[in-house]
Design a protein around this motif. Structure first.
Motif, mmCIF file in Angstrom:
data_model
loop_
_atom_site.group_PDB
_atom_site.id
_atom_site.type_symbol
_atom_site.label_atom_id
_atom_site.label_comp_id
_atom_site.label_asym_id
_atom_site.label_seq_id
_atom_site.Cartn_x
_atom_site.Cartn_y
_atom_site.Cartn_z
ATOM 1 N N TYR B 29 -14.004 -11.625 11.488
ATOM 2 C CA TYR B 29 -14.021 -11.339 12.931
ATOM 3 C C TYR B 29 -13.986 -9.840 13.172
ATOM 4 O O TYR B 29 -14.672 -9.324 14.043
ATOM 5 C CB TYR B 29 -12.815 -11.970 13.628
ATOM 6 C CG TYR B 29 -12.794 -13.483 13.612
ATOM 7 C CD1 TYR B 29 -13.971 -14.217 13.621
ATOM 8 C CD2 TYR B 29 -11.601 -14.178 13.607
ATOM 9 C CE1 TYR B 29 -13.951 -15.610 13.610
ATOM 10 C CE2 TYR B 29 -11.562 -15.565 13.611
ATOM 11 C CZ TYR B 29 -12.744 -16.283 13.608
ATOM 12 O OH TYR B 29 -12.705 -17.652 13.601
ATOM 13 N N LEU B 35 -13.019 -8.059 16.538
ATOM 14 C CA LEU B 35 -11.963 -8.809 17.210
ATOM 15 C C LEU B 35 -10.797 -9.107 16.271
ATOM 16 O O LEU B 35 -10.991 -9.305 15.076
ATOM 17 C CB LEU B 35 -12.507 -10.156 17.696
ATOM 18 C CG LEU B 35 -13.538 -10.146 18.808
ATOM 19 C CD1 LEU B 35 -14.062 -11.557 19.038
ATOM 20 C CD2 LEU B 35 -12.932 -9.598 20.088
ATOM 21 N N TRP B 40 -9.745 -13.353 19.340
ATOM 22 C CA TRP B 40 -10.711 -14.434 19.173
ATOM 23 C C TRP B 40 -10.165 -15.736 19.740
ATOM 24 O O TRP B 40 -10.873 -16.494 20.399
ATOM 25 C CB TRP B 40 -11.085 -14.577 17.709
ATOM 26 C CG TRP B 40 -11.469 -15.959 17.306
ATOM 27 C CD1 TRP B 40 -10.811 -16.747 16.407
ATOM 28 C CD2 TRP B 40 -12.576 -16.739 17.779
ATOM 29 N NE1 TRP B 40 -11.435 -17.963 16.298
ATOM 30 C CE2 TRP B 40 -12.527 -17.993 17.130
ATOM 31 C CE3 TRP B 40 -13.591 -16.509 18.696
ATOM 32 C CZ2 TRP B 40 -13.444 -19.008 17.362
ATOM 33 C CZ3 TRP B 40 -14.521 -17.528 18.932
ATOM 34 C CH2 TRP B 40 -14.449 -18.758 18.270
ATOM 35 N N ILE B 108 -20.312 -15.766 17.877
ATOM 36 C CA ILE B 108 -19.252 -16.047 16.918
ATOM 37 C C ILE B 108 -19.227 -17.506 16.505
ATOM 38 O O ILE B 108 -19.091 -17.822 15.322
ATOM 39 C CB ILE B 108 -17.865 -15.713 17.504
ATOM 40 C CG1 ILE B 108 -17.756 -14.232 17.790
ATOM 41 C CG2 ILE B 108 -16.778 -16.121 16.520
ATOM 42 C CD1 ILE B 108 -16.400 -13.840 18.317
#
Lengths: 154, 154
Positions: B29, B35, B40, B108
DNA sequence: GCAAATTGGTTTCAGATGAAACCAATGTCA
DNA sequence: TGACATTGGTTTCATCTGAAACCAATTTGC
């Protein structure tokens, strides 16, 4: 609106469950024996192996150097553990349980096992073993995919 | 010498596995989207629900107030998320994804799913579902046994 | 209608954490 | 032998974390 169900997402489930369980055990260890989880882990390794250096603890638990060092300091201060000389290599300082430490260890083990059993109570029979196998599998996989253990390569 | 095998101790296995997996995902991430895990998770809840207040995020993720607050601050600063007014109750400040946030979220999700699949690849077919069910079971059990979620009762 | 309790959310503060710097004892290898 | 790299372990430093204090908007009880 690509939907996404966090609840069914493995890393998330793993983390939530692990945190809950850690909290539960942390409280027990603290209340009943005045130990942190890190300290208990050190004792577990030393207790199981009879004698173990910080490196050994690190290898077995994945804890990082600093954490091990601090946990050991705490245990030494309370004389639950003592250093024994390592003939030959004066860098390593193997640890062993003191009599008090051994007594504490012997008192914790059944309590820990009991709490573990309570946790798993109700899991369909074969499931406990299956769960552990799956966790071990995932851990191996994660390591292979590049997750370094705490503390990393050093 | 009451022997004790830390390796087969559920709380320990759980923690080791969870840490490894968290680390793996945290790195992904961070590298790919900048992030943190907390950020997240906030995005996951907001993205899934369309709109969600900090309380909702907290309820769904078990994160504590402060952590949510900080994650939200980070997301607001980077304009991945925005506050929308809640008519009626000016205490709650629901969140929604901005267009950029939605785009990031949409990017994502498949990456997260792919990594999850890689993790689980090789697990005997039914095992993935069984693992999640077992984790959910254990989590419920731990909560019942007195482990409060992060942040506690409030 | 209004004081007291509750709730959503932010901030403060002290303690925990990990990365990296560091120190001492060993190994290495030329 | 003597530089240099490695290894076991501790300490420092900046960051993260959670508990508790706090603030503002609501709700409750009287």
């Amino acid at each position: 609106m690509s939907s996404f169900d966090l609840d069914a997402f493995l890393p998330y489930r793993l983390s939530v469950t692990s945190n809950l369980v850690s909290r539960l055990f942390a409280r027990r260890y603290a209340e009943e024996f005045g130990l942190t989880i890190a300290e208990w882990r050190v004792m577990a390794v030393v207790g199981a192996d009879g004698t173990a250096s910080a490196v050994a603890v690190r290898a077995r638990t994945g804890m990082d150097k600093a954490k091990v060092s601090r946990a050991v300091a705490g245990l030494l201060a309370r004389r639950l553990v003592k250093r024994v000389a390592h003939r030959g290599d004066r860098r390593v300082e193997p640890l062993a349980l003191t009599p008090t430490g051994r007594a504490t260890f012997d008192a914790i083990v059944p309590r820990a096992r009991a709490l573990e059993a309570e946790l798993a109570a109700g899991l369909p029979p074969g499931q406990h073993a299956a769960l552990e196998a799956a966790l071990r599998f995932i851990a191996t996989r994660a390591a292979a995919l590049g997750a370094e253990p705490e503390g990393g390569p050093d």
